[in-house]
Design an enzyme around this catalytic site. Structure first.
Site, mmCIF file in Angstrom:
data_model
loop_
_atom_site.group_PDB
_atom_site.id
_atom_site.type_symbol
_atom_site.label_atom_id
_atom_site.label_comp_id
_atom_site.label_asym_id
_atom_site.label_seq_id
_atom_site.Cartn_x
_atom_site.Cartn_y
_atom_site.Cartn_z
ATOM 1 N N ASP A 85 0.828 -1.210 0.000
ATOM 2 C CA ASP A 85 0.000 0.000 0.000
ATOM 3 C C ASP A 85 0.855 1.250 0.000
ATOM 4 O O ASP A 85 1.832 1.346 0.767
ATOM 5 C CB ASP A 85 -0.856 0.035 1.286
ATOM 6 N N GLU A 182 -13.679 -3.053 -2.116
ATOM 7 C CA GLU A 182 -13.929 -3.312 -0.687
ATOM 8 C C GLU A 182 -15.353 -2.890 -0.324
ATOM 9 O O GLU A 182 -15.770 -1.758 -0.605
ATOM 10 C CB GLU A 182 -12.906 -2.550 0.176
HETATM 11 O O1 KIV Z 1 -4.669 -2.423 4.073
HETATM 12 C C1 KIV Z 1 -5.262 -3.483 3.865
HETATM 13 O O2 KIV Z 1 -5.047 -4.491 4.523
HETATM 14 C C2 KIV Z 1 -6.235 -3.539 2.794
HETATM 15 C C3 KIV Z 1 -7.172 -4.706 2.796
HETATM 16 C C4 KIV Z 1 -8.318 -4.411 3.674
HETATM 17 C C5 KIV Z 1 -7.622 -5.072 1.459
HETATM 18 O O3 KIV Z 1 -6.303 -2.666 1.977
#
Ligand code: KIV
Length: 265
Positions: A85, A182
Site C-alpha cells: 500500500d 472493498e
Molecule cells: O490495508 C489493507 O489491509 C487492505 C485490505 C483491507 C484489502 O487494503
C-alpha cells in the site's frame, strides 16, 4: 505451487475462471506460512496501522512503516506476488508518488496499491508508464474514512454504483493492472468484474470477483472487530495456523468463501 505468481498468471486465472487467494502479511514468518499454504498474493497493507499498531484508522501509517514491513515480508516470501500500500498522503503529488512507489518497489514490492476513483487515474498512468504496476482500491477506501463518515458499504444506490463501474473502466484505461473492491454489494462487484479485463480482488464484495483477500488476523479470528465479511478459519482448522491458511485458500478456490452470510446485497 512452485511458479512465481505474476500479473500474467493472475490474468490467466481470470481468463480460466479460476479464483485466487490473497492475504495481508506484515512479517517474514507469516509470509513463509502463507506461501506454504498456496496464497497467491500477499498484501503489505496499511491495515497494519490498526492490526499491529493499535490505531483506530490507517491514517497514521508512514512510508517508513510500509518499507520496514515490506522488507520483512520479502525475506519470507518465495512465490507470491507482493503488493504494498501507498499510505495516506504518500501519493498527493507526482514527484512524491514516484519517490514513494520507488521506495516500496526497492523494498520488494511487485505492485503498489492506491485508494481512489477517477482522481487517481493520472497517478495510475504516471506509475504504470514508468514500469510500476498499480492496483486501484475502490469502494470503501479506509484512507478517506473521515470523508465517507465511517466504515460502511459503498455503491448501494444506482448513482453511486454507476460511478464505481465507470471509474473502474477509467482506471483500467489509465493502465491499472488490478482492482480491489472493498465492501460493495455482490451484484455491483460482479458487474465491475465482467466489465474490465484486469483481475479484480474483493473483500466484502461477494463471491463473483476473481480473487478474495482478507486481513490475516481476521482469517485467524484474532482481530477485535469482525465485520460481516470476516470468517475465522482457525476455528475449524485441524492443523492450527497452517490448517487455517490452507483452509482459506481451499475455500476461496472452491467458491465456498465468501458465503451469503459474508456478503452484502
Ligand atoms: O490495508 C489493507 O489491509 C487492505 C485490505 C483491507 C484489502 O487494503
Amino acid at each position: 505451487m512452485n511458479n512465481n505468481v505474476t500479473l500474467h498468471s493472475l490474468q490467466d486465472c481470470k481468463r480460466r475462471g479460476e479464483k485466487f487467494a490473497c492475504l495481508t502479511a506484515y512479517d517474514a514468518l507469516f509470509a513463509r506460512l502463507c506461501n506454504e499454504a498456496g496464497v497467491e498474493v500477499l498484501l503489505v497493507g496499511d491495515s497494519l496501522g490498526m492490526v499491529l499498531q493499535g490505531h483506530d484508522s490507517t491514517l497514521p501509517v508512514t512510508m517508513e512503516d510500509m518499507v520496514y514491513h515490506m522488507q520483512c515480508v520479502k525475506r519470507g516470501n518465495q512465490h507470491a506476488m507482493l503488493m504494498a500500500d501507498l499510505p495516506f498522503m504518500s501519493y498527493a503529488s507526482a514527484p512524491q508518488t514516484l519517490d514513494n512507489a520507488a521506495r516500496l518497489m526497492r523494498a520488494g514490492a511487485h505492485i503498489v496499491k492506491l485508494e481512489g476513483g477517477a482522481w487517481i487515474a493520472e497517478t495510475t498512468a504516471l506509475l504504470t508508464e514508468r514500469g510500476i504496476p498499480v492496483c486501484a482500491h475502490m469502494g470503501l477506501t479506509p484512507q478517506s474514512i473521515n470523508r465517507l463518515g465511517g466504515f460502511r458499504v459503498q455503491g448501494r444506490d444506482p448513482e453511486a454504483a454507476n460511478t464505481i463501474i465507470e471509474e473502474a473502466k477509467l482506471l483500467e484505461r489509465a493502465g491499472a493492472n488490478m482492482l480491489l473492491l472493498e465492501c460493495i454489494p455482490a451484484s455491483l462487484a460482479r458487474t465491475v468484474t465482467v466489465s474490465v479485463g484486469i483481475p479484480v480482488i474483493g473483500i466484502g464484495a461477494g463471491v463473483d470477483v476473481d480473487g478474495q483477500i482478507m486481513v490475516l488476523h481476521d482469517a485467524l479470528g484474532i482481530s477485535p472487530i469482525t465485520p460481516r465479511f470476516v470468517k475465522n478459519f482457525l476455528a475449524t482448522s485441524e492443523d492450527g495456523i497452517q490448517g487455517a491458511l490452507a483452509g482459506f485458500v481451499a475455500a476461496v478456490k472452491s467458491r465456498r468463501f465468501p458465503g451469503d452470510e459474508h456478503t452484502y446485497y
